[in-house]
Design a protein around this motif. Structure first.
Motif, mmCIF file in Angstrom:
data_model
loop_
_atom_site.group_PDB
_atom_site.id
_atom_site.type_symbol
_atom_site.label_atom_id
_atom_site.label_comp_id
_atom_site.label_asym_id
_atom_site.label_seq_id
_atom_site.Cartn_x
_atom_site.Cartn_y
_atom_site.Cartn_z
ATOM 1 N N PHE A 108 -8.092 0.559 4.604
ATOM 2 C CA PHE A 108 -6.831 0.047 4.074
ATOM 3 C C PHE A 108 -5.679 0.652 4.860
ATOM 4 O O PHE A 108 -5.803 1.736 5.449
ATOM 5 C CB PHE A 108 -6.676 0.374 2.588
ATOM 6 C CG PHE A 108 -6.505 1.853 2.296
ATOM 7 C CD1 PHE A 108 -5.256 2.375 1.997
ATOM 8 C CD2 PHE A 108 -7.593 2.720 2.323
ATOM 9 C CE1 PHE A 108 -5.102 3.731 1.728
ATOM 10 C CE2 PHE A 108 -7.446 4.077 2.068
ATOM 11 C CZ PHE A 108 -6.191 4.583 1.768
ATOM 12 N N ALA A 109 -4.564 -0.034 4.879
ATOM 13 C CA ALA A 109 -3.364 0.474 5.542
ATOM 14 C C ALA A 109 -2.543 1.281 4.546
ATOM 15 O O ALA A 109 -2.285 0.814 3.425
ATOM 16 C CB ALA A 109 -2.539 -0.687 6.092
ATOM 17 N N LYS A 110 -2.141 2.491 4.927
ATOM 18 C CA LYS A 110 -1.346 3.315 4.018
ATOM 19 C C LYS A 110 -0.071 2.594 3.598
ATOM 20 O O LYS A 110 0.408 2.766 2.469
ATOM 21 C CB LYS A 110 -0.982 4.638 4.692
ATOM 22 C CG LYS A 110 -2.146 5.540 5.010
ATOM 23 C CD LYS A 110 -2.975 5.919 3.796
ATOM 24 C CE LYS A 110 -2.220 6.740 2.785
ATOM 25 N NZ LYS A 110 -3.068 7.175 1.655
ATOM 26 N N SER A 111 0.475 1.787 4.483
ATOM 27 C CA SER A 111 1.714 1.084 4.164
ATOM 28 C C SER A 111 1.543 0.076 3.039
ATOM 29 O O SER A 111 2.527 -0.367 2.440
ATOM 30 C CB SER A 111 2.245 0.368 5.415
ATOM 31 O OG SER A 111 1.292 -0.566 5.900
ATOM 32 N N SER A 112 0.289 -0.288 2.732
ATOM 33 C CA SER A 112 0.056 -1.263 1.663
ATOM 34 C C SER A 112 -0.067 -0.609 0.294
ATOM 35 O O SER A 112 -0.114 -1.304 -0.726
ATOM 36 C CB SER A 112 -1.217 -2.063 1.954
ATOM 37 O OG SER A 112 -2.390 -1.303 1.678
ATOM 38 N N GLU A 113 -0.119 0.721 0.246
ATOM 39 C CA GLU A 113 -0.261 1.426 -1.032
ATOM 40 C C GLU A 113 1.067 1.510 -1.770
ATOM 41 O O GLU A 113 2.112 1.785 -1.176
ATOM 42 C CB GLU A 113 -0.766 2.850 -0.807
ATOM 43 C CG GLU A 113 -2.261 2.993 -0.719
ATOM 44 C CD GLU A 113 -2.677 4.448 -0.823
ATOM 45 O OE1 GLU A 113 -3.472 4.779 -1.711
ATOM 46 O OE2 GLU A 113 -2.216 5.256 -0.019
ATOM 47 N N GLN A 114 1.026 1.313 -3.056
ATOM 48 C CA GLN A 114 2.166 1.546 -3.934
ATOM 49 C C GLN A 114 1.683 2.319 -5.149
ATOM 50 O O GLN A 114 0.582 2.079 -5.650
ATOM 51 C CB GLN A 114 2.767 0.227 -4.428
ATOM 52 C CG GLN A 114 3.449 -0.616 -3.382
ATOM 53 C CD GLN A 114 3.938 -1.923 -3.988
ATOM 54 O OE1 GLN A 114 3.369 -2.981 -3.761
ATOM 55 N NE2 GLN A 114 4.987 -1.836 -4.785
ATOM 56 N N ALA A 115 2.503 3.236 -5.622
ATOM 57 C CA ALA A 115 2.151 3.978 -6.828
ATOM 58 C C ALA A 115 3.412 4.344 -7.587
ATOM 59 O O ALA A 115 4.403 4.792 -6.996
ATOM 60 C CB ALA A 115 1.357 5.236 -6.483
ATOM 61 N N SER A 116 3.385 4.149 -8.868
ATOM 62 C CA SER A 116 4.470 4.541 -9.760
ATOM 63 C C SER A 116 3.858 4.741 -11.134
ATOM 64 O O SER A 116 2.694 4.349 -11.371
ATOM 65 C CB SER A 116 5.556 3.462 -9.796
ATOM 66 O OG SER A 116 5.025 2.228 -10.243
ATOM 67 N N PRO A 117 4.560 5.346 -12.067
ATOM 68 C CA PRO A 117 3.959 5.585 -13.378
ATOM 69 C C PRO A 117 3.419 4.310 -14.018
ATOM 70 O O PRO A 117 4.142 3.341 -14.228
ATOM 71 C CB PRO A 117 5.133 6.165 -14.181
ATOM 72 C CG PRO A 117 5.959 6.864 -13.157
ATOM 73 C CD PRO A 117 5.890 5.961 -11.958
#
Length: 740
Positions: free
Chosen positions: A122-131
Motif C-alpha cells: 500500500f502507499a503511505k499517502s493513501s492512509e488516513q486516520a482520525s478518531p
C-alpha cells in the motif's frame, strides 16, 4: 523553536458535540478530533495503532503490518509497506502481545490456498486516520478499505475497483505472538458456522498472554456467493475462510463484526443495539462526535503542534480501560462464568503498574463518571481470583509486572471522594491482596518477616517489588484511616516504611539485600534488569532509577540522604551520569533518567519538593522538547495504555501526581499558555501561564483565584471545585520561589 506561538489553528470541520454525561459546561463546537494524529507513537517502540475505536471501547479495528515479535505488540509499524489485513481488537502502547482478534482482508483475483498470499502493498499517502476512522488503499486487490467502530462492533467498507473474484479472507488463527511457533499454535478451540448467506458466527479460545474466549457475529450487506476453507497447519486450530461475492467494478461491500465474552447471542445483541443498519457514515460521524464529547472537556490554547500533541495524548489515554461487558451488562469472569457486571459495566485492560501513576489520576479529573466502574471491576475480579488484578486483560489475569497497584487506584478514588462502590468490600479486597500470598508476585510471608523481599529468597526484582509493594501498603493505610480501621492502618503504616530497609547509607542507593541482612555484592547501580526475562533485582530499570521510588514519603527519603543538599547532589547525578543500555524499555534517556519507562516519571518533580523548583521546570521543558514530538516516532517509549500520554498532559498543565493517593499534584511549570478544564457539575478550572515563552520557562509566582498561592502542590479539591490558577513565568530562574 516555535511551540510557544499563540497562533490558534483553523480546524478542518465543525461537529455538534454529543452531550456529555458529566454535564460539561461547554457549548463549544470546535472539532478537537481534528488535532488527533493516531499515527503518533506508531513507529519505533511507541506501540500505538492507527485504527478506529471508541473511548474505552471493546473494539479497536486496525490494520496489521506484522504479528510476530515484540516489535508488533500493536500489530502495526508505521514504516512497513505491507498490510496483512485488519483485526478487530488491539492493545495500545503495551510491551506484551495479545488480542488481534478476527483478521479480515479484502481480496480479488485467483483464490489461492496459501493463507499468507492475500497480503497487499500500500502507499503511505493513501492512509488516513482520525478518531473513529481509518482508511487505506490496498494496491494488490485494488480495494479502498475503510474502518469505523462503535463500542462493541466494527464496521468495514470495501470499494472494489476490480470485480475479479471479489472476496474476503477471514482468519481466526491470527493473533500477535512472540514467535512463529506461538503464532501457529495459540488457538485452542475454534468453531464457526454460516447461519445464512450473509451471517457468520463463531467462537475462539486462545492463549498468548491471557486465556481468552471470545464470540462473534459477522454480517455482510451482500450474500456470500461461495466459500473456501483454507488448509490448517499441523499446530493450527483456527479456521481460515474465503468468502466470495458477486460484484461489479466500483461496487461496495459492507461488513459488520460484533464481539462478546459471553456468547454468540451476546455478540448479536451488541450488534443490534449499536449498528442495526448499514449506514457507514453515521457510525463514523457518531464516533467522531463521541470523541469530541470527551476531548472538548479540556480546551487548550497553543499552536497546532501543541494541540496535536495534547489531544493525541488525551485520545491515547482514554482508549482504555476497555469495557468487555455486553449491552445487557453480562460478561465472562476469570473463572469462566457469565455473570452480571456490578453497576452494569465491567472494564478490563488494566496496565496498573504503568497507569496508577498518572493515567488513573487523569481519569479522576477528565472522566470521573468512569472511575466507580473501574473500581467495581477491579473488586469484582478480585472476588473471583482472590486478589486485585496485577495486569488485567479480557477479564483475566496476566501476572505481568509487580506490585498490586489496583490498591492504589481504589485508595486514590476513595480519597478523592468517589463513593459509587462498596468501600468496605473494596478495602477487604485490598487487605486480602496485600496479606494473602498469591501466585508469582506476592510472598507476603518473607516480606513481613524481613521487612523487604530478600534477593536470595526472591526469584527476581527483589528491590523493585519491595518498593512498589511499600507504596501499595501506604495506599492501604490511607484508605484504612478514612474508614476508621485503626488496626489495619497501623499494620500498613508500618509496612509503608519498609523502603528504609533497602537504603544503603554508604552508596546512597536502594540496594538488594540478603535474608541475613547483608548487602548483595557485587553491586552495579547502573546494571539494568528487565523483569523476569533477564533476572536481576530491578524491574525494567536499575538502582539509579529505583532509588527514588518512594512516592509517598519524599521527606523521609530526603532524611535518609541526610537532608536536601546531599539529596539534590545525588539527584543531579541521575541526569548527568551516562547510562549505556540496549534494553528496549529503558529509553528516553537523560543521563540515568529514562523517560521511556514509568519508574522515572515522577523523578523530575522531586526537585520541587527539595528546594529547587527551577530544576524541575527546566527538566520538564527538556523532556517535552526531546521526547514528545507529533511524529510516528515521537514517543520515547511504549505509550503503556496512556501513561506516557497522561504524564504529558499533567505536565503541560503545570502539575503532576507524584503521590496519586494523596490527592495532591506537585507544581511544575505549564508548557502552554492556557487550559480550561470543563468539569463535572458544570464547573470550570482555568490554568494560565502568563508570559510563557521559550526563554520564560520558570515560574516566578502562582495565584489561585487571585490570591497568592505558596504551597508546592495543588489539591484535587482545588481543581474540582473550579477556579483559576495563574502561573507568572520568567526567564530568570533566580526568581523562582522555593515552595517547600
Amino acid at each position: 523553536m516555535t511551540i510557544f506561538s499563540r497562533t490558534t489553528a483553523a480546524c478542518a470541520a465543525l461537529l455538534a458535540l454529543a452531550a456529555c454525561s458529566t454535564n460539561v459546561n461547554t457549548t463549544d463546537s470546535t472539532d478537537y478530533a481534528a488535532y488527533v494524529n493516531p499515527f503518533i507513537g506508531a513507529a519505533d517502540n511507541g506501540h500505538t495503532f492507527p485504527g478506529a475505536c471508541r473511548p474505552f471501547g471493546m473494539i479497536q479495528t486496525s490494520p496489521v503490518t506484522g504479528a510476530v515479535g515484540w516489535r508488533y505488540c500493536s500489530e502495526y509499524v508505521y514504516n512497513d509497506s505491507i498490510i496483512w489485513g485488519f483485526s478487530q481488537t488491539h492493545l495500545n502502547g503495551t510491551g506484551c502481545m495479545d488480542l488481534g482478534d478476527i483478521l479480515v482482508m479484502p481480496a480479488t483475483g485467483k483464490r489461492v490456498r496459501e493463507w499468507d498470499a492475500y497480503r497487499s502493498p500500500f502507499a503511505k499517502s493513501s492512509e488516513q486516520a482520525s478518531p473513529g476512522y481509518y482508511a487505506v488503499t490496498l494496491d494488490e486487490p485494488g480495494v479502498r478499505a475503510e474502518l469505523t467502530a462503535t463500542t462493541r462492533a466494527a464496521m468495514h467498507r470495501y470499494v472494489y475497483n476490480t470485480a475479479d473474484s471479489a472476496s474476503v479472507l477471514i482468519d481466526l488463527q491470527h493473533g500477535p505472538a512472540w514467535s512463529e511457533g506461538q503464532y501457529h499454535g495459540q488457538v485452542r478451540e475454534c468453531e464457526v458456522q454460516w447461519e445464512d448467506a450473509n451471517t457468520l458466527t463463531g467462537s475462539v479460545r486462545n492463549a498468548v498472554w491471557v486465556n481468552q474466549r471470545y464470540y462473534f457475529v459477522m454480517k455482510f450487506n451482500r450474500p456470500v456467493a461461495d466459500t473456501l476453507s483454507l488448509p490448517m497447519g499441523p499446530t493450527e486450530k483456527g479456521k481460515r475462510l474465503i468468502a466470495g461475492f458477486n460484484m461489479q467494478p466500483g461496487d461496495t461491500l459492507l461488513m459488520k463484526v460484533a464481539m462478546s465474552t459471553t456468547g454468540i447471542d451476546g455478540a448479536k445483541a451488541n450488534m443490534k443495539a449499536e449498528i442495526d443498519h448499514w449506514d457507514f457514515e453515521k457510525v463514523r460521524t457518531d464516533a467522531r462526535a463521541e470523541w469530541n464529547s470527551y476531548l472538548s472537556r479540556i480546551e487548550v490554547t497553543g499552536t497546532d503542534e501543541e494541540k496535536t500533541n495534547f489531544y493525541t495524548a488525551y485520545y491515547h489515554a482514554i482508549i482504555q480501560p476497555n469495557i468487555i461487558s455486553d449491552v445487557d451488562g453480562m460478561y465472562r469472569t476469570a473463572a469462566d462464568s457469565v455473570v452480571a457486571a456490578p453497576g452494569g459495566e465491567f472494564y478490563s485492560t488494566f496496565s496498573l503498574w504503568d497507569t496508577y501513576r498518572a493515567a488513573h489520576p487523569f481519569y479522576t479529573i477528565a472522566t470521573p463518571e468512569k472511575v466507580d466502574g473501574f473500581v467495581n471491576s477491579l473488586v469484582a475480579q478480585s472476588e473471583v481470583q482472590g486478589f486485585l488484578p496485577i495486569w488485567g486483560l479480557w477479564g483475566g489475569e496476566t501476572y505481568t509486572m509487580i506490585g498490586n497497584h489496583g490498591v492504589s487506584v481504589i485508595a486514590e478514588a476513595y480519597r478523592k471522594g468517589f463513593r459509587g462502590f462498596d468501600a468496605d468490600k473494596a478495602f477487604e479486597a485490598i487487605k486480602r491482596t496485600q496479606t494473602v500470598s498469591h501466585p508469582q508476585k506476592s510472598d507476603w510471608e518473607n516480606y513481613t518477616k524481613y521487612g523487604y523481599f530478600p534477593t536470595d529468597l526472591t526469584k527476581a526484582e527483589s528491590v523493585s517489588s519491595t518498593l512498589e509493594s511499600v507504596y501499595d501498603d501506604y495506599a492501604a493505610a490511607d484508605m484504612a484511616s478514612l474508614l476508621g480501621r485503626t488496626e489495619d492502618e497501623k499494620i500498613f503504616r508500618e509496612r509503608a516504611d519498609y523502603y528504609k530497609n533497602l537504603f544503603d547509607s554508604e552508596t546512597k542507593f536502594m540496594r538488594p539485600r540478603l535474608a541475613d541482612g547483608n548487602w548483595k555484592t557485587p553491586f552495579d547501580p547502573s546494571g539494568v534488569s528487565h523483569a523476569e526475562s533477564s533476572g536481576g533485582d530491578y524491574t525494567e530499570g536499575n538502582a539509579w532509577q529505583y532509588t527514588w521510588h518512594v512516592q509517598h514519603d519524599v521527606p523521609g527519603l530526603i532524611e535518609l540522604f541526610g537532608g536536601n543538599e546531599p539529596f539534590l547532589a545525588k539527584l543531579d547525578s541521575v541526569f548527568t551520569i551516562e547510562l549505556v543500555t540496549t534494553q528496549a524499555d529503558v529509553t528516553g534517556l537523560i543521563g540515568q533518567y529514562a523517560h521511556g519507562n514509568e519508574p522515572s516519571h515522577h523523578v523530575t518533580y522531586l526537585y520541587a519538593l527539595a528546594g529547587q523548583p527551577w530544576r524541575t521546570q527546566e527538566l520538564i521543558r527538556e523532556v517535552f522538547d526531546r521526547f514528545y514530538r507529533p511524529e510516528p516516532d515521537g514517543l520515547s517509549g511504549n505509550d503503556d495504555c496512556g501513561q506516557m500520554s497522561a504524564w504529558y498532559m499533567f505536565s503541560a498543565m503545570g502539575f503532576y501526581p507524584v503521590d496519586p493517593v494523596s490527592a495532591k499534584y506537585v507544581l511544575g511549570a505549564p508548557q502552554m499558555p492556557e487550559f480550561k478544564l470543563h468539569l463535572a457539575g458544570g464547573k470550570t478550572f482555568t490554568i494560565k501561564a502568563e508570559g510563557l515563552s521559550e526563554e520564560a520557562k520558570y515560574v516566578e509566582s502562582v495565584s489561585l483565584d487571585g490570591k497568592p498561592y505558596t504551597l508546592p502542590y495543588i489539591t484535587h479539591d482545588d481543581i474540582t471545585r473550579g477556579g483559576t490558577l495563574v502561573f507568572k513565568m520568567t526567564s530568570d530562574k533566580s526568581k523562582t520561589i522555593n515552595r517547600q
